[in-house]
Motif scaffolding. Structure first.
Motif, PDB file in Angstrom:
ATOM      1  N   UNK A   1      96.343  62.151  13.238  1.00 32.82           N
ATOM      2  CA  UNK A   1      94.969  62.120  13.945  1.00 32.82           C
ATOM      3  C   UNK A   1      95.030  63.453  13.585  1.00 32.82           C
ATOM      4  N   UNK A   2      93.572  64.704  12.454  1.00 33.08           N
ATOM      5  CA  UNK A   2      93.222  65.631  12.222  1.00 33.08           C
ATOM      6  C   UNK A   2      92.358  66.421  13.017  1.00 33.08           C
ATOM      7  N   UNK A   3      93.212  67.255  13.928  1.00 26.84           N
ATOM      8  CA  UNK A   3      91.588  67.856  14.779  1.00 26.84           C
ATOM      9  C   UNK A   3      91.590  69.399  14.245  1.00 26.84           C
ATOM     10  N   UNK A   4      90.602  69.970  15.038  1.00 25.21           N
ATOM     11  CA  UNK A   4      89.951  71.031  14.391  1.00 25.21           C
ATOM     12  C   UNK A   4      89.459  72.210  15.369  1.00 25.21           C
ATOM     13  N   UNK A   5      89.991  73.207  15.524  1.00 25.32           N
ATOM     14  CA  UNK A   5      89.122  74.382  16.524  1.00 25.32           C
ATOM     15  C   UNK A   5      88.701  75.374  15.581  1.00 25.32           C
ATOM     16  N   UNK A   6      88.030  75.804  15.055  1.00 25.94           N
ATOM     17  CA  UNK A   6      86.755  77.426  15.136  1.00 25.94           C
ATOM     18  C   UNK A   6      86.140  78.263  16.404  1.00 25.94           C
TER      19      UNK A   6
ATOM     20  N   UNK B   1      75.748  70.009  14.398  1.00 24.17           N
ATOM     21  CA  UNK B   1      76.258  71.083  14.582  1.00 24.17           C
ATOM     22  C   UNK B   1      77.788  71.285  13.742  1.00 24.17           C
ATOM     23  N   UNK B   2      77.945  70.572  13.641  1.00 24.34           N
ATOM     24  CA  UNK B   2      79.954  70.057  12.909  1.00 24.34           C
ATOM     25  C   UNK B   2      80.228  71.260  11.581  1.00 24.34           C
ATOM     26  N   UNK B   3      80.524  71.908  11.982  1.00 22.25           N
ATOM     27  CA  UNK B   3      80.945  73.436  11.195  1.00 22.25           C
ATOM     28  C   UNK B   3      81.614  72.382   9.693  1.00 22.25           C
ATOM     29  N   UNK B   4      81.636  71.153   9.819  1.00 15.16           N
ATOM     30  CA  UNK B   4      81.957  70.014   8.306  1.00 15.16           C
ATOM     31  C   UNK B   4      81.441  69.180   8.743  1.00 15.16           C
ATOM     32  N   UNK B   5      80.560  69.226   7.298  1.00 21.06           N
ATOM     33  CA  UNK B   5      79.302  67.934   6.874  1.00 21.06           C
ATOM     34  C   UNK B   5      80.906  65.994   6.901  1.00 21.06           C
ATOM     35  N   UNK B   6      79.966  65.222   6.700  1.00 15.36           N
ATOM     36  CA  UNK B   6      80.753  64.382   6.461  1.00 15.36           C
ATOM     37  C   UNK B   6      81.810  64.431   5.316  1.00 15.36           C
ATOM     38  N   UNK B   7      81.073  64.688   4.052  1.00 23.29           N
ATOM     39  CA  UNK B   7      81.244  64.312   2.923  1.00 23.29           C
ATOM     40  C   UNK B   7      82.519  64.582   2.927  1.00 23.29           C
ATOM     41  N   UNK B   8      82.836  66.693   3.417  1.00 25.28           N
ATOM     42  CA  UNK B   8      83.733  67.600   3.039  1.00 25.28           C
ATOM     43  C   UNK B   8      85.162  66.707   4.602  1.00 25.28           C
TER      44      UNK B   8
END
Length: 226
Positions: free
Chosen positions: A109-114, A50-57
């Motif tokens: 620390x990198x965080x995201x919200x979409x 369900x993650x908007x970005x993949x592990x490689x990304x």
């Protein structure tokens, strides 16, 4: 029918959990130069599917951030920390364990919200960052994305600086190809927010470099004997 998709990882949830959010360090801050820096994504409860970005990304994004730190003489080494080592709501105790494991002083620390809105109307959601609230608002097929890099001295728990980035992608599609269009808008949103964040990170790093040269700063410096 209206729908809202909201996926995020949060530094506030990871570091503070039920504690009061504060930007004040618990002790005097002493930075040992050159710095040993770790870079990692804040934990999320979202599954990989369900993650908007993949592990490689994610790895690519962390490397982009690392490249900006490498331009500065006050940085000795950089370690990309695997997500498995950051526990959900692990807090500063978890960071201290990571500090010993990887021999780092500072963590980025990198965080995201979409948020993706798929209906017309006055819609909004609020995301709490380390320095305040960020409001997402949008209309039909809007994709709002926030990326935030917060840099902490682990020992003193002091927030040294931060670099936010944001984007808003306005899309349009028929119900037939809505899912594919939203996925494309999601990726584009992260690409644009990343560009914005990297620009702000470059400015923040330059400002931090100047601040540590200031003898009146509340952050004291210790030169390494290496």
């Amino acid at each position: 029918m209206s729908t809202t998709k909201h996926i995020n990882s949060s530094v506030v949830d990871y570091l503070y959990s039920d504690e009061k959010v504060t930007n004040q360090s618990l002790k005097q801050t002493y930075l040992k130069l050159p710095l040993k820096v770790g870079i990692a994504f804040a934990p999320t409860n979202v599954s990989a599917t369900r993650s908007p970005i993949t592990k490689p990304e994610k790895i690519k994004l962390l490397e982009q951030i690392a490249d900006n730190f490498r331009d500065y003489e006050f940085v000795d080494k950089l370690e990309v920390i695997p997500a498995a080592y950051l526990r959900t709501k692990g807090g500063f105790d978890n960071l201290e364990q990571i500090s010993k494991m990887y021999d780092i002083d500072v963590i980025a620390l990198v965080s995201y919200d979409q948020v993706q809105f798929t209906d017309e109307g006055a819609l909004s959601m609020t995301y709490l960052t380390i320095v305040g609230a960020y409001i997402f608002s949008g209309e039909k097929n809007d994709t709002s994305t926030l990326l935030d890099t917060t840099i902490y001295d682990i020992n003193s728990r002091k927030l040294l600086f931060r670099a936010p980035g944001s984007s808003n992608v306005k899309g349009s599609s028929t119900p037939i190809n809505l899912s594919e269009a939203l996925r494309e808008d999601s990726l584009k949103g992260f690409e644009l927010a990343t560009q914005d964040m990297i620009e702000n990170l470059q400015l923040a790093l330059a400002k931090f470099r100047n601040s540590i040269k200031n003898t009146n700063s509340d952050t004291k410096l210790l030169q390494s004997s290496r």
